[in-house]
Design an enzyme around this catalytic site. Structure first.
Site, PDB file in Angstrom:
ATOM      1  N   GLY A 120      -1.650  28.844  22.039  1.00 42.27           N
ATOM      2  CA  GLY A 120      -1.218  28.425  23.368  1.00 42.27           C
ATOM      3  C   GLY A 120      -1.175  26.931  23.559  1.00 42.27           C
ATOM      4  N   GLU A 156      14.772  26.336  21.887  1.00 47.23           N
ATOM      5  CA  GLU A 156      13.926  27.516  22.122  1.00 47.23           C
ATOM      6  C   GLU A 156      14.758  28.663  22.691  1.00 47.23           C
ATOM      7  OE1 GLU A 156      10.089  28.649  21.378  1.00 47.23           O
ATOM      8  OE2 GLU A 156      10.272  26.538  21.838  1.00 47.23           O
ATOM      9  N   ASP A 168       6.470  22.696  28.272  1.00 45.65           N
ATOM     10  CA  ASP A 168       5.924  22.347  26.963  1.00 45.65           C
ATOM     11  C   ASP A 168       6.597  21.113  26.388  1.00 45.65           C
ATOM     12  OD1 ASP A 168       4.459  24.606  27.337  1.00 45.65           O
ATOM     13  OD2 ASP A 168       5.492  25.814  25.839  1.00 45.65           O
TER      14      ASP A 168
END
Length: 386
Positions: A120, A156, A168
């Site tokens: 994570g 992504e 992110d």
């Protein structure tokens, strides 16, 4: 991070490098699953990073070597279609930075990382933003940090098939030492808040549970939120996303909404409120208040958004009777990975020594602990041989 080893390996495989780039993983203090709902997040870059060593080649292809996997990969620049495995991320970054205007030619790259996989901390964003930053330097491009972050997100989406938000990549690109980033995921406006946690440390407890459900369930949660918004729009046409929704709007539409969808939407609305309160706590150096918001976040993620798991819940429950832990919650997409804990500095070793064996006894798995420091975002520099 042993940059020297990466350079040495590059020299063995390809010769003298031209550029060294790096990008960090991230933690998220609070604001989970809000980014793709146009909400707010509060991430920070950490002192674990991915390092890239690059140079141009005279070929019309990319040659890559992943040190940690001990694997080679290559692809032609005239064939940027998705492939299986780690090389897919390299292809995605090349394709998406080209769309942003970067003129990528053939290059060689070696990379290594100390960002734990599956914990994570967003090793994928570190890869995307580190490589994008490196390519921008290598090919003397004019991409701004926001372009690199958005190219990473697009990689992504279009190559990994995960419809992630922008948190992110923005954290990896815009990180600042000893600061968190309040990111408005609709406007992409960022505001740095000093993270003054003197006397405390951020400790990550890794469940070592692979979050195999995360990608598919992530996309499911996104669809559930969107379906809730469609119901609310029938009464409030101005609503574009859950960012625009109040508790009153949500409650007014509850009868027309599936209970699961209502719970998902309710969590997102509440999480945005928790994040705003967390920012007030940071401004007032109220670490106890910040910790309470973290606990509230975990409760919502576990009970309303249902992206936790028994291992994550166990680790958070282990902190409740410890007055030296101010806050704890699951972090990341869910179904595994880490909890983030705000722990008194002199109690960190005792905390790990107690919780680790308890976790092993209850879950039959080892817990891995990391203490992280908040650091800077992605950067690149020309290689200068010593």
């Amino acid at each position: 991070m042993n940059t020297r080893n990466a350079v040495k390996k590059f020299e063995e495989l390809f010769g003298t490098p031209e550029v060294i780039a790096r990008a960090p993983g991230r933690v998220n203090i609070i604001g989970e699953h809000t980014d793709y709902n146009d909400g707010f997040v509060l991430p920070a870059a950490i002192d674990k990073e991915m390092v890239f060593v690059l140079r141009k080649n005279d070929l019309d292809k990319v040659q890559a070597y992943a040190i940690d996997l001990n694997k080679h990969g290559e692809f032609d620049l005239d064939n940027l279609s998705p492939q299986e495995g780690w090389i897919n991320y390299i292809i995605g970054v090349v394709a998406e930075t080209q769309k942003k205007g970067l003129k990528v030619r053939g290059f060689d790259v070696v990379f290594t990382s100390d960002v734990p996989l599956g914990a994570g901390m967003s090793s994928s964003a570190a890869l995307e933003c580190g490589l994008g930053t490196g390519l921008n330097s290598l090919f003397e491009g004019s991409l701004e940090p926001v372009d690199i972050a958005l190219a990473g997100q697009a990689a992504e989406h279009n190559f990994a098939g995960v419809k992630c938000g922008i948190m992110d990549q923005f954290a990896s690109t815009f990180g600042k030492e000893n600061h968190v980033i309040r990111l408005d995921c609709r406007t992409q406006e960022i505001q740095h808040f000093p993270l003054n946690i003197e006397g405390y440390k951020l400790v990550l407890c890794n469940t070592n549970v692979a979050h195999s459900l995360a990608s598919s369930e992530y996309n499911t949660r996104r669809a559930q939120c969107e379906s809730g918004v469609e119901v609310i729009k029938t009464k409030y046409a101005e609503v574009k996303n859950l960012r625009d929704v109040t508790h009153e709007m949500l409650d007014e539409c509850q009868a027309e909404m599936d209970k699961v969808v209502y719970d998902r939407c309710s969590y997102v609305v509440e999480e945005n409120e928790r994040l705003e309160e967390a920012c007030h706590c940071l401004e007032n150096q109220d670490l106890e208040g910040l910790g309470k918001q973290m606990y509230g976040s975990h409760k919502g993620l576990s009970e309303k958004y249902e992206v936790s798991c028994k291992e994550l819940d166990f680790l958070v429950e282990q902190t409740l009777d410890k007055d030296y832990v101010l806050g704890a919650r699951m972090m990341g997409g869910g179904f595994g990975g880490c909890t983030i804990n705000l722990v008194k500095e002199e109690k960190v070793e005792a905390f790990i020594a107690e919780v680790g064996p308890a976790y092993k006894a209850a879950m039959g798995k080892d817990m891995t602990a990391y203490t992280v420091v908040i650091g800077d975002g992605a950067k690149a520099e020309q290689f200068l041989k010593a």
